[in-house]
Motif scaffolding. Structure first.
Motif, PDB file in Angstrom:
ATOM      1  N   GLU A  47       0.826  -1.275   0.043  1.00  0.00           N
ATOM      2  CA  GLU A  47       0.163  -0.057  -0.021  1.00  0.00           C
ATOM      3  C   GLU A  47       0.855   1.219  -0.079  1.00  0.00           C
ATOM      4  OE1 GLU A  47      -3.421   0.233   2.830  1.00  0.00           O
ATOM      5  OE2 GLU A  47      -2.171   1.705   3.944  1.00  0.00           O
ATOM      6  N   LYS A  63      13.854   3.170   2.028  1.00  0.00           N
ATOM      7  CA  LYS A  63      13.322   2.176   3.035  1.00  0.00           C
ATOM      8  C   LYS A  63      12.760   2.917   4.513  1.00  0.00           C
ATOM      9  CE  LYS A  63      14.304  -1.974   2.189  1.00  0.00           C
ATOM     10  NZ  LYS A  63      13.556  -3.121   2.335  1.00  0.00           N
ATOM     11  N   ALA A 105       9.919   6.755   2.393  1.00  0.00           N
ATOM     12  CA  ALA A 105       8.903   6.753   1.263  1.00  0.00           C
ATOM     13  C   ALA A 105       7.688   5.782   1.894  1.00  0.00           C
ATOM     14  CB  ALA A 105       9.284   6.182   0.123  1.00  0.00           C
ATOM     15  N   PHE A 156       5.315   3.671   2.121  1.00  0.00           N
ATOM     16  CA  PHE A 156       4.909   2.273   1.606  1.00  0.00           C
ATOM     17  C   PHE A 156       4.748   1.430   2.782  1.00  0.00           C
ATOM     18  CE2 PHE A 156       7.298   3.617  -2.197  1.00  0.00           C
ATOM     19  CZ  PHE A 156       6.570   3.480  -3.392  1.00  0.00           C
ATOM     20  N   TRP A 157       3.734   0.666   2.715  1.00  0.00           N
ATOM     21  CA  TRP A 157       3.665  -0.393   3.747  1.00  0.00           C
ATOM     22  C   TRP A 157       3.428  -1.817   2.809  1.00  0.00           C
ATOM     23  CZ3 TRP A 157       1.044   4.295   3.343  1.00  0.00           C
ATOM     24  CH2 TRP A 157       1.761   5.402   4.465  1.00  0.00           C
ATOM     25  N   LYS A 158       4.253  -2.671   3.669  1.00  0.00           N
ATOM     26  CA  LYS A 158       4.052  -4.070   3.091  1.00  0.00           C
ATOM     27  C   LYS A 158       3.107  -5.049   3.996  1.00  0.00           C
ATOM     28  CE  LYS A 158       8.637  -4.608   0.798  1.00  0.00           C
ATOM     29  NZ  LYS A 158      10.017  -4.626   1.091  1.00  0.00           N
ATOM     30  N   TRP A 187       0.781  -7.047   8.597  1.00  0.00           N
ATOM     31  CA  TRP A 187       1.531  -6.156   8.240  1.00  0.00           C
ATOM     32  C   TRP A 187       2.978  -6.111   8.621  1.00  0.00           C
ATOM     33  CZ3 TRP A 187      -0.442  -2.679   4.658  1.00  0.00           C
ATOM     34  CH2 TRP A 187      -1.610  -2.596   4.507  1.00  0.00           C
ATOM     35  N   SER A 245       8.488  -2.327  10.742  1.00  0.00           N
ATOM     36  CA  SER A 245       9.609  -1.890  10.256  1.00  0.00           C
ATOM     37  C   SER A 245      11.070  -2.315  11.076  1.00  0.00           C
ATOM     38  CB  SER A 245       9.830  -0.164  10.663  1.00  0.00           C
ATOM     39  OG  SER A 245       9.356   0.107  11.825  1.00  0.00           O
ATOM     40  N   LEU A 298      -6.178  11.334   6.931  1.00  0.00           N
ATOM     41  CA  LEU A 298      -6.104  10.011   6.144  1.00  0.00           C
ATOM     42  C   LEU A 298      -5.248   9.051   7.324  1.00  0.00           C
ATOM     43  CD1 LEU A 298      -4.338  11.395   2.725  1.00  0.00           C
ATOM     44  CD2 LEU A 298      -6.804  10.860   3.243  1.00  0.00           C
ATOM     45  N   PHE A 352      -3.387   4.861   7.058  1.00  0.00           N
ATOM     46  CA  PHE A 352      -2.809   3.952   6.074  1.00  0.00           C
ATOM     47  C   PHE A 352      -2.374   2.500   7.069  1.00  0.00           C
ATOM     48  CE2 PHE A 352      -2.015   7.809   4.140  1.00  0.00           C
ATOM     49  CZ  PHE A 352      -2.462   7.451   2.463  1.00  0.00           C
ATOM     50  N   SER A 353      -2.305   1.568   6.359  1.00  0.00           N
ATOM     51  CA  SER A 353      -1.745   0.331   6.889  1.00  0.00           C
ATOM     52  C   SER A 353      -2.702  -0.181   8.185  1.00  0.00           C
ATOM     53  CB  SER A 353      -0.480   0.365   7.300  1.00  0.00           C
ATOM     54  OG  SER A 353       0.331  -0.760   7.797  1.00  0.00           O
ATOM     55  N   TRP A 354      -2.058  -0.782   9.189  1.00  0.00           N
ATOM     56  CA  TRP A 354      -2.896  -1.046  10.405  1.00  0.00           C
ATOM     57  C   TRP A 354      -3.772  -0.122  10.984  1.00  0.00           C
ATOM     58  CZ3 TRP A 354      -1.668   1.232  14.865  1.00  0.00           C
ATOM     59  CH2 TRP A 354      -0.294   1.104  15.156  1.00  0.00           C
ATOM     60  N   LYS A 412      -5.649   2.146   9.420  1.00  0.00           N
ATOM     61  CA  LYS A 412      -6.611   2.395   8.573  1.00  0.00           C
ATOM     62  C   LYS A 412      -7.789   1.253   9.036  1.00  0.00           C
ATOM     63  CE  LYS A 412      -6.390   0.312   4.692  1.00  0.00           C
ATOM     64  NZ  LYS A 412      -5.836   0.151   3.318  1.00  0.00           N
ATOM     65  N   GLU A 413      -7.119  -0.059   9.329  1.00  0.00           N
ATOM     66  CA  GLU A 413      -7.889  -1.246   9.756  1.00  0.00           C
ATOM     67  C   GLU A 413      -8.672  -0.959  11.045  1.00  0.00           C
ATOM     68  OE1 GLU A 413      -5.388  -4.432   8.965  1.00  0.00           O
ATOM     69  OE2 GLU A 413      -5.552  -4.430   6.984  1.00  0.00           O
ATOM     70  N   LYS A 420       3.546   7.433  12.805  1.00  0.00           N
ATOM     71  CA  LYS A 420       4.220   8.640  12.188  1.00  0.00           C
ATOM     72  C   LYS A 420       2.927   9.514  11.698  1.00  0.00           C
ATOM     73  CE  LYS A 420       8.517   6.775  11.974  1.00  0.00           C
ATOM     74  NZ  LYS A 420       9.740   7.613  12.546  1.00  0.00           N
ATOM     75  N   PHE A 475       0.038   7.146   9.888  1.00  0.00           N
ATOM     76  CA  PHE A 475       0.723   5.694   9.588  1.00  0.00           C
ATOM     77  C   PHE A 475       1.684   5.108  10.332  1.00  0.00           C
ATOM     78  CE2 PHE A 475       2.231   9.055   6.850  1.00  0.00           C
ATOM     79  CZ  PHE A 475       3.402   9.210   7.150  1.00  0.00           C
ATOM     80  N   PRO A 519       5.324   3.347  10.907  1.00  0.00           N
ATOM     81  CA  PRO A 519       6.711   3.402  10.246  1.00  0.00           C
ATOM     82  C   PRO A 519       6.823   2.566   8.799  1.00  0.00           C
ATOM     83  CG  PRO A 519       6.960   2.906  12.449  1.00  0.00           C
ATOM     84  CD  PRO A 519       5.768   2.577  12.160  1.00  0.00           C
ATOM     85  N   VAL A 520       7.276   3.266   7.910  1.00  0.00           N
ATOM     86  CA  VAL A 520       7.221   2.603   6.615  1.00  0.00           C
ATOM     87  C   VAL A 520       7.861   1.509   6.234  1.00  0.00           C
ATOM     88  CG1 VAL A 520       6.749   5.030   5.701  1.00  0.00           C
ATOM     89  CG2 VAL A 520       9.152   3.992   5.330  1.00  0.00           C
ATOM     90  N   THR A 521       7.449   0.439   5.397  1.00  0.00           N
ATOM     91  CA  THR A 521       8.230  -0.772   5.097  1.00  0.00           C
ATOM     92  C   THR A 521       8.379  -1.166   3.598  1.00  0.00           C
ATOM     93  OG1 THR A 521       6.135  -1.892   5.404  1.00  0.00           O
ATOM     94  CG2 THR A 521       7.428  -1.782   7.275  1.00  0.00           C
TER      95      THR A 521
END
Lengths: 151, 83
Positions: free
Chosen positions: A52, A118, A121, A123-125, A135, A138, B4, B6-8, B10-11, B54, B77, B79-81
């Motif tokens: 996402e 990393k 940006a 993005f979330w996997k 999910w 990190s 907004l 995102f990720s968990w 949002k859920e 974050k 959101f 931390p990004v992954t």
């Protein structure tokens, strides 16, 4: 600076050729990195990976990271392609490449771009393991990887 | 303002986004979290550990003290992954 955030796959060779053609002068070196979907996570078998992202901010951050790299090294061009959506094992996730006159700037800046991507940006996997999506957390190592650039 | 998730987050909250009119006493990101968590159990649950969250304001990384305005886009959101 080329930045693409897309669902569809890419052909790395074609994209690198485009980066080369876009350079202000003929590069003596292009270094590239491709990230793929692994088939395991924490010793468990992975079925798929869903990514996402925050449309708008993602592109903005990738351009900022590219600009930072171009300030730090004498680059002739940069390329970042990152995919989102559902991906399968072995699929390409990300392509980062840098073009320069000499190899060191290209090698180092590609790593710099990936280290920043990393951690900055959006993005979330989400990993699919045993029919359940989880999910990805990190990693501290990713934050620490930034320290070597001393910014 | 537009918020907004995102990720968990949002859920847990059950929303991708929401529009609210900025209450007068909400001046910072921290105030906004207080406002949201006082109103809804889902938000309270999602925001229970602020260390794992974050925030960005108008698509720039921000923090709890960042000032916010009516026209801002604020995103929460983990931390990004990516990569």
């Amino acid at each position: 600076m080329i930045v693409k955030v897309q669902e569809k796959d890419f052909i790395a060779e074609d994209e690198i050729q485009k980066l080369k053609n876009n350079c202000m002068e003929t590069p003596g070196a292009i270094n590239s990195f491709i990230g793929y979907v692994r088939n395991f996570s924490n010793n468990k078998k992975l079925t798929s990976l869903t990514i996402e992202h925050y449309a708008g901010m993602t592109e903005k951050m990738l351009l900022e990271i590219s600009a930072k790299a171009s300030q730090k090294w004498p680059l002739l061009g940069t390329l970042i392609i990152h995919r989102y959506g559902k991906l399968n094992i072995g699929d390409q996730i990300v392509l980062a490449a840098s073009a320069s006159l000499h190899r060191n700037a290209a090698f180092e800046s590609t790593q710099f771009i990936m280290d920043y991507l990393k951690t900055q940006a959006p993005f979330w996997k989400s990993e699919e393991i045993n029919n359940q999506n989880k999910w990805v957390l990190s990693r501290k190592e990713d934050e620490q990887a930034l320290k070597k650039w001393g910014d | 303002m537009r918020i907004l998730y995102f990720s968990w987050l949002k859920e847990k909250i059950g929303l991708n986004s929401q529009e609210i009119i900025k209450p007068k006493n909400v001046e910072t990101v921290d105030d906004l979290i207080t406002f949201l968590t006082e109103k809804s159990e889902k938000h309270k649950n999602a925001f229970s550990d602020l260390n794992s969250i974050k925030v960005s304001v108008n698509q720039e990384f921000a923090d709890l003290k960042t000032k916010i305005n009516e026209k801002d886009e604020i995103a929460f959101f983990p931390p990004v992954t990516g990569g």
